[in-house]
Write a protein that holds these residues in place. Structure first.
Motif, PDB file in Angstrom:
ATOM      1  N   MET A   1       0.848  -1.173   0.000  1.00  0.00           N
ATOM      2  CA  MET A   1       0.000   0.000   0.000  1.00  0.00           C
ATOM      3  C   MET A   1       0.889   1.230   0.000  1.00  0.00           C
ATOM      4  O   MET A   1       1.559   1.515   0.964  1.00  0.00           O
ATOM      5  CB  MET A   1      -0.882  -0.034   1.235  1.00  0.00           C
ATOM      6  N   SER A   2       0.943   1.909  -1.084  1.00  0.00           N
ATOM      7  CA  SER A   2       1.817   3.059  -1.236  1.00  0.00           C
ATOM      8  C   SER A   2       0.979   4.285  -1.573  1.00  0.00           C
ATOM      9  O   SER A   2       0.505   4.427  -2.680  1.00  0.00           O
ATOM     10  CB  SER A   2       2.830   2.789  -2.342  1.00  0.00           C
ATOM     11  N   SER A   3       0.817   5.150  -0.593  1.00  0.00           N
ATOM     12  CA  SER A   3       0.077   6.380  -0.851  1.00  0.00           C
ATOM     13  C   SER A   3       0.820   7.528  -0.207  1.00  0.00           C
ATOM     14  O   SER A   3       1.513   7.366   0.775  1.00  0.00           O
ATOM     15  CB  SER A   3      -1.343   6.293  -0.293  1.00  0.00           C
ATOM     16  N   THR A   4       0.690   8.677  -0.788  1.00  0.00           N
ATOM     17  CA  THR A   4       1.316   9.874  -0.266  1.00  0.00           C
ATOM     18  C   THR A   4       0.245  10.740   0.367  1.00  0.00           C
ATOM     19  O   THR A   4      -0.824  10.898  -0.190  1.00  0.00           O
ATOM     20  CB  THR A   4       2.011  10.649  -1.402  1.00  0.00           C
ATOM     21  N   ALA A  21       4.909  14.061   3.267  1.00  0.00           N
ATOM     22  CA  ALA A  21       5.476  12.954   2.492  1.00  0.00           C
ATOM     23  C   ALA A  21       6.802  12.506   3.106  1.00  0.00           C
ATOM     24  O   ALA A  21       7.074  11.312   3.222  1.00  0.00           O
ATOM     25  CB  ALA A  21       5.666  13.371   1.034  1.00  0.00           C
ATOM     26  N   ALA A  22       7.626  13.464   3.524  1.00  0.00           N
ATOM     27  CA  ALA A  22       8.899  13.135   4.175  1.00  0.00           C
ATOM     28  C   ALA A  22       8.655  12.438   5.509  1.00  0.00           C
ATOM     29  O   ALA A  22       9.349  11.482   5.858  1.00  0.00           O
ATOM     30  CB  ALA A  22       9.738  14.394   4.371  1.00  0.00           C
ATOM     31  N   LEU A  23       7.672  12.902   6.255  1.00  0.00           N
ATOM     32  CA  LEU A  23       7.320  12.278   7.526  1.00  0.00           C
ATOM     33  C   LEU A  23       6.930  10.819   7.310  1.00  0.00           C
ATOM     34  O   LEU A  23       7.367   9.935   8.052  1.00  0.00           O
ATOM     35  CB  LEU A  23       6.181  13.043   8.201  1.00  0.00           C
ATOM     36  N   GLN A  24       6.125  10.564   6.306  1.00  0.00           N
ATOM     37  CA  GLN A  24       5.729   9.178   6.017  1.00  0.00           C
ATOM     38  C   GLN A  24       6.944   8.324   5.679  1.00  0.00           C
ATOM     39  O   GLN A  24       7.059   7.192   6.140  1.00  0.00           O
ATOM     40  CB  GLN A  24       4.744   9.126   4.852  1.00  0.00           C
ATOM     41  N   LYS A  25       7.843   8.858   4.891  1.00  0.00           N
ATOM     42  CA  LYS A  25       9.036   8.099   4.508  1.00  0.00           C
ATOM     43  C   LYS A  25       9.907   7.792   5.723  1.00  0.00           C
ATOM     44  O   LYS A  25      10.441   6.686   5.856  1.00  0.00           O
ATOM     45  CB  LYS A  25       9.814   8.840   3.432  1.00  0.00           C
ATOM     46  N   LEU A  26      10.054   8.765   6.620  1.00  0.00           N
ATOM     47  CA  LEU A  26      10.821   8.522   7.847  1.00  0.00           C
ATOM     48  C   LEU A  26      10.170   7.432   8.692  1.00  0.00           C
ATOM     49  O   LEU A  26      10.851   6.564   9.243  1.00  0.00           O
ATOM     50  CB  LEU A  26      10.955   9.808   8.663  1.00  0.00           C
TER      51      LEU A  26
END
Length: 169
Positions: A1-4, A21-26
């Motif tokens: 599940m890849s959502s921004t 988006a950066a927060l999600q990646k972290l």
């Protein structure tokens, strides 16, 4: 599940919000590393940092505590505690240097080698292996970006940088 995560701009459209988006990646990176370390411990009875130590000793028998500390970029007291657990379980053997009895060298036991053979990979952990795959420019850019993020955090405990994942031992 890849959502921004999307953030509404002032015009009302659904433009991506770079901060979210950066927060999600972290979050993904941190949780993936935590999950890997916990899975390692469940599979083989040692934590991710201990497995990394075993890998270092496989590749370079006779390392000293300070050398392992430098290779893992953790505190020397933490290294000593991790090693004591490995020695107690019979995975690491300590020997005195023949020329200087003050120097303690470390090596894998047969049991440590067998554990490493069957342990989950990558033995060094998810993050160190992923970082090693980045080219120099990407690694420098990531490092600069992370430093910028750290510089913007008040009341930062930089000692956390000397603790292995998953933040508890």
């Amino acid at each position: 599940m890849s959502s921004t995560v999307k953030h509404r701009s002032s015009e009302g459209d659904d433009a991506p919000s770079p901060d979210l988006a950066a927060l999600q990646k972290l979050r993904i990176v941190i949780r993936a590393a935590q999950r890997h370390s916990l899975w390692v411990e469940k599979q083989c009875g040692v934590n991710g940092a201990q497995l990394w130590i075993l890998q270092e000793l496989l590749e370079t028998p006779g390392l000293r505590v300070g050398q392992i500390t430098a290779r893992l970029a953790i505190a020397q007291a933490t290294t000593s505690n991790l090693l004591e657990g490995l020695v107690r379980k019979g995975y690491v053997v300590k020997t005195r240097d023949l020329d200087d009895a003050r120097v303690v060298k470390l090596a894998l036991s047969d049991a440590g080698r067998a554990l490493l053979d069957t342990a989950p990979k990558p033995a060094r952990g998810l993050l160190p292996e992923a970082l090693a795959k980045l080219d120099g420019a990407d690694l420098a850019s990531l490092n600069a970006g992370l430093q910028g993020l750290l510089d913007s955090i008040e009341d930062l405990d930089e000692g956390f940088g000397l603790q292995p994942m998953p933040f508890t031992m």
